[in-house]
Design a protein around this motif. Structure first.
Motif: not given
Length: 584
Positions: A318-343
């Motif tokens: 998604l980053k390579e496609m050029g998006f800078n934002t992800v809307r996490k829709h009606i779900k809470i992901e594992p904490m590592r997913w957010y860590y990947h977005c952070d880094r």
């Protein structure tokens, strides 16, 4: 079209440390093979055997037989033996669950140690008094009536179809143990202040002195002692999708407890541009949030992605496609997913998980498409008559904010989507603002807007009507648009069913349509006041085939470089926006 790599399932899936935001070295992953059976209300057993945790029994990855369905009144029974060394009994030993859908009771060596209700938030149990060196037994009893009793359920529905998906149940995120001294560090909260060049650390350690050390790579840049909180000042570099700078943190206390975390310096807000139009900001500068809707459903694991690498690779794409934002829709992901977005540098717009009764199509789709919005203190209209259910939603909203507060990438909270179980949104928005004043709030994404001053944004969902920016004193966002579909034979859930908002038959036609949508219809709206957009969506989900990627994650429908070129044009236009000076 580009074929993606398939991901194998490990004997111990998701074996990485599940909490990069608060990591202790002394921990034990409990994922893997567990004993398992289903029990009906009369006590009869079925599906007796093993299950691969953390995959729900309805999913292919779980190893449970095809066709598994948990009916009303039935229970799931999980159990396994755990051999503990002395190092796991330091003083306090806690058993953690990333998520269990939707209610459970937990037993350790036959003793009840905890229970939880709410299928998307994490919880833990103190097993210090019942655990011992050597062999122990854990037992988890689950029920899941969320699709029937109004609890938070997300997009699960017993009558799957269209935008509603196959339900699942039981353990669906990592289970793990950690042990630490009796006086341990708890409730860590990290708050950066971009204007002041400071970061506030708050944590409780039963009154003991704590030491926080901040690192830039391997270089120690600050150390401070405190009891409850401390503010550290430094010339920190800013975090953004263009430069996702993170700083490492080590916190210790007098008893020898030690946790590792990290933070990024960023701020989210709003301001007026030189034309008096409300704009969203990142680090006090105008910023266009160009995002994509992410349901987080996978063909082989449903809510649970197959591996940490799979989640990371998809976000990187998604980053390579050029998006800078992800809307996490009606779900809470594992904490590592957010860590990947952070880094990686992806801003997250985080939805809360919906609940309530059965939604009426006229109220959540037909009437709003015609422009009719309804007041949300009419609980019956929004299927929210149950006062206990409303209280549960508020509790889980508080749990969500607390659980995800330290995630650098989260820039927005969205309490309600399209009227699904919506109620008292002005009051709910204020509660969220009090719990976390550092993020933007999209109070009611889509429709049933409750008016100026009661929500932070003017949030639109536009699929069938022309894109436009209405006049409003608030920042205007397209929190959903697009939804273009393309069927890829052999890579769909159902060859005979196809749900999407506009259908295309070839990658070339789809790509050309996306270029027109972004560059001819959306780009001109940026100067008119559009502050962000969320394209629907990352992947196909079951018969909903409007993803940029197929449900099995094997085909990317649109060339990555073409999407990147589209978004580069969007960012070029957005860079022309200037804020009104403070002297004006």
């Amino acid at each position: 079209m580009i074929l993606k790599t398939s991901y194998s399932i490990d004997a111990i899936p998701h074996a990485e440390h599940p909490m990069p935001q608060a990591k202790r070295e002394n921990w034990l992953c409990l994922n893997g093979s567990w004993n398992f059976y289903k029990e009906d209300p009369q006590g009869a057993r079925s599906y007796e055997g093993t299950i691969l945790v953390p995959f729900s029994p309805e999913t292919p990855n779980s190893g449970v037989a095809d066709g598994f369905v948990l009916k009303a009144g039935e229970r799931l029974i999980y159990s396994r033996k755990v051999t503990l060394p002395p190092s796991m009994l330091q003083g306090c030993t806690r058993l953690h669950f990333g998520a269990v859908d939707s209610e459970c009771r937990v037993y350790w060596n036959g003793e009840a140690v905890g229970s939880h209700r709410g299928g998307f938030t994490a919880f833990s149990c103190d097993i210090s008094n019942v655990a011992h060196v050597g062999e122990n037994e854990i037992r988890v009893e689950c029920t899941d009536e969320a699709t029937r009793n109004g609890d938070a359920r997300g997009k699960q529905n017993d009558q799957r179809g269209g935008i509603w998906y196959t339900p699942q149940s039981g353990i669906w995120q990592t289970v793990w143990l950690e042990s630490m001294p009796s006086r341990y560090i708890r409730a860590l909260r990290i708050t950066p202040d971009v204007r002041a060049h400071t970061v506030l650390f708050e944590s409780d350690s039963f009154g003991e002195r704590q030491t926080v050390t901040v690192y830039d790579g391997k270089t120690r840049i600050a150390t401070a002692e405190y009891t409850d909180s401390v503010t550290v000042t430094y010339d920190f570099a800013l975090w953004s999708p263009e430069s996702p700078k993170l700083y490492d943190v080590v916190i210790t206390n007098e008893s020898g407890d030690c946790i590792r975390s990290y933070f990024g310096m960023r701020s989210f807000g709003q301001a007026q541009d030189t034309n008096g139009i409300a704009r969203l900001t990142l680090n006090e500068k105008p910023y266009f949030f160009n995002g994509i809707l992410d349901q987080g459903y996978w063909s082989d694991g449903f809510l649970t992605y197959p591996s940490d690498a799979a989640a990371y690779d998809e976000l990187k794409m998604l980053k390579e496609m050029g998006f800078n934002t992800v809307r996490k829709h009606i779900k809470i992901e594992p904490m590592r997913w957010y860590y990947h977005c952070d880094r990686l540098g992806l801003v997250v717009w985080q939805d809360f998980v919906n609940g309530g009764g059965n939604y009426r199509f006229t109220h959540i789709a037909a009437f709003p498409f015609l422009g009719f919005h309804h007041r949300d203190d009419d609980y019956r209209y929004f299927a929210r008559e149950d006062a206990a259910g409303r209280a549960d939603f508020l509790r889980e909203a508080e749990e969500t904010v607390a659980q995800l507060y330290n995630c650098v990438s989260i820039g927005l909270w969205c309490p309600f989507n399209e009227g699904w179980g919506q109620f008292d949104s002005a009051a709910v928005t204020e509660r969220v603002r009090q719990a976390d004043p550092t993020r933007i709030i999209d109070s009611v994404s889509g429709w049933h807007d409750q008016g100026i001053g009661k929500t932070a944004l003017k949030s639109l969902h536009t699929y069938y009507t022309p894109l436009r920016v209405p006049r409003d004193s608030r920042p205007v966002i397209l929190s959903e648009f697009g939804g273009y579909s393309m069927k890829v034979a052999g890579h769909v859930f159902d060859e005979d069913r196809e749900f999407g908002y506009k259908k295309f038959r070839s990658p070339e036609a789809l790509t050309a349509a996306l270029e027109r949508l972004y560059l001819e219809k959306l780009l001109p709206l940026i100067q008119q006041g559009l502050c962000g957009c969320i394209y629907t969506q990352v992947s196909d989900v079951e018969e909903e085939i409007n993803g940029l990627v197929t449900y099995d994650r094997k085909v990317v429908k649109v060339p990555i470089e073409r999407m990147r070129a589209i978004h580069d044009r969007i960012y070029e236009a957005a860079r022309k926006i200037e804020l009104k000076s403070k002297e004006d």
